[in-house]
Design an enzyme around this catalytic site. Structure first.
Site, PDB file in Angstrom:
ATOM      1  N   LYS A  89      -0.163  -8.753  -2.534  1.00 55.52           N
ATOM      2  CA  LYS A  89      -1.355  -9.519  -2.514  1.00 55.52           C
ATOM      3  C   LYS A  89      -2.452  -9.084  -1.481  1.00 55.52           C
ATOM      4  O   LYS A  89      -2.290  -8.289  -0.655  1.00 55.52           O
ATOM      5  CB  LYS A  89      -0.977 -10.869  -1.987  1.00 55.52           C
ATOM      6  CG  LYS A  89       0.211 -11.746  -3.034  1.00 55.52           C
ATOM      7  CD  LYS A  89      -0.099 -13.199  -2.854  1.00 55.52           C
ATOM      8  CE  LYS A  89       1.103 -14.012  -3.726  1.00 55.52           C
ATOM      9  NZ  LYS A  89       0.579 -13.520  -5.209  1.00 55.52           N
ATOM     10  N   SER A 124       5.747 -10.147 -11.597  1.00 57.68           N
ATOM     11  CA  SER A 124       4.980 -10.976 -10.424  1.00 57.68           C
ATOM     12  C   SER A 124       3.926 -10.635  -9.824  1.00 57.68           C
ATOM     13  O   SER A 124       3.167 -11.145  -9.253  1.00 57.68           O
ATOM     14  CB  SER A 124       6.207 -11.312  -9.284  1.00 57.68           C
ATOM     15  OG  SER A 124       6.559  -9.977  -8.963  1.00 57.68           O
TER      16      SER A 124
END
Lengths: 204, 204
Positions: free
Chosen positions: A159, A122
């Site tokens: 992120k 991911s």
DNA sequence: TAATTTGCCATACAAATGTATGGTATAACT
DNA sequence: AGTTATACCATACATTTGTATGGCAAATTA
């Protein structure tokens, strides 16, 4: 292979994991006895023997504190709680929540940092891959553009971090993905720390 | 603050760091004495007291293996970067370091290894990116499937290594690229070493 | 019912461990 | 010259530590 543990054995194993996660010395038998209120080291001795027999730990005979955990990947399974960060405690992310990040209780980290092992693909868009170790420091304020680890809706995400006036934006490296915009006070969102480095072992 | 250490104190501190870096238990006084050939724990005792006085370690009194390093920030050990790997260019390993970087001690770096900084995007197919530090060990024989650094036609490549009966094949991670097949004795090809790890700093 | 497992206790013991104290020798500084 | 720091050794001692052994009660299994 992964034999069943009794409740007591599980509790003791959890204590061993906790010690390791907190980066403390492995306990002596006396430490464990004290912690659980046993009057006796022999009791602990027997539980440790059981744990060793079931292959959850390795004991180096005669060696003080010679307890080694064999179960790096079993570490997380029974740890309760979703995404709870207690001061001084490691973050535990229940693996059932999402298969993105596990917390390895790898010892020997700089005091205020910890490691997360990336599981799954991911995070490819951040050039971080399955099996990589990310080094997370929970005690520094993220600056715009830095990569952060956070828990969003019980899922761990890594992120790029941007703070605007009223919101926090989490950007992917990959421009295809839309930025995620969250309210910093929202229950959905919890900042874990700044990713200060990644490490990948290439052998074995 | 950081008072000077004598040679012996330095050697002992290095040993403590080494133990920590190798993820071993902190040594007992007897361990240290044995390691340095001292006939006596009292000798070690005094060196440790000196180290504690100069604030390089913390000792928990009476506690076995109660030696803590206070130099957590030196925990990132400075290692020289010896060269750069870039596509199209010959690999140059400079006699002196071109730069240095602090490696976390999680990044296990065998003594005989060196570091190369990756330049350009030529290694993307091996999930290695511009600016990454690769840890190369020149003294181990590559096994099939391991990632190696090598020089091919004066260009440095990092690829997966496979040895067949009469040739060496260098595979990309990315299946799109055809394997490169070379004669191991060819002048075109020179093995540099096995990539044992990569490290990427995410801050600053 | 009998046998086994589990969980705890008590006692005992050799070895390991941290520590205190005192000694010797060398080098460096005052 | 005297003082101080360094580097080692020896001895001694109270605790700590891991381990072995045996015992007992409750729960589980055969």
């Amino acid at each position: 292979m992964a034999k069943e543990l009794t409740k007591t054995q599980r509790r003791i194993l959890d204590y061993l994991v906790e010690r390791k996660a907190l980066n403390q010395l492995p306990p002596t038998l006396a430490d464990i006895a004290r912690h659980f209120g046993y009057k006796n080291r022999a009791t602990v001795q027997q539980h440790l023997q059981a744990l060793a027999k079931k292959n959850y730990i390795n004991k180096s005979p005669k060696l003080s504190r010679g307890i080694e955990l064999t179960i790096e990947d079993k570490f997380f399974i029974t740890r309760p709680i979703l995404g709870e960060v207690a001061a001084g405690n490691p973050l535990t992310i229940y693996p059932g929540a999402i298969d993105s990040i596990e917390l390895p209780t790898v010892a020997r980290m700089p005091k205020d940092s910890f490691l997360l092992r990336v599981k799954g693909d991911s995070l490819i868009d951040a050039n971080i891959f399955n099996g990589d170790i990310v080094i997370v420091n929970p005690n520094i304020e993220p600056r715009n553009g830095q990569v952060v680890a956070s828990v969003l809706d019980d899922a761990a995400v890594v992120k790029k971090f941007f703070r605007t006036n009223e919101a926090i934006e989490l950007h992917s490296e990959n421009k295809q993905y839309e930025p995620i915009i969250v309210n910093p006070n929202s229950d959905r969102f919890k900042l874990v720390g700044v990713v200060v480095g990644i490490y990948r072992s290439m052998v074995q």
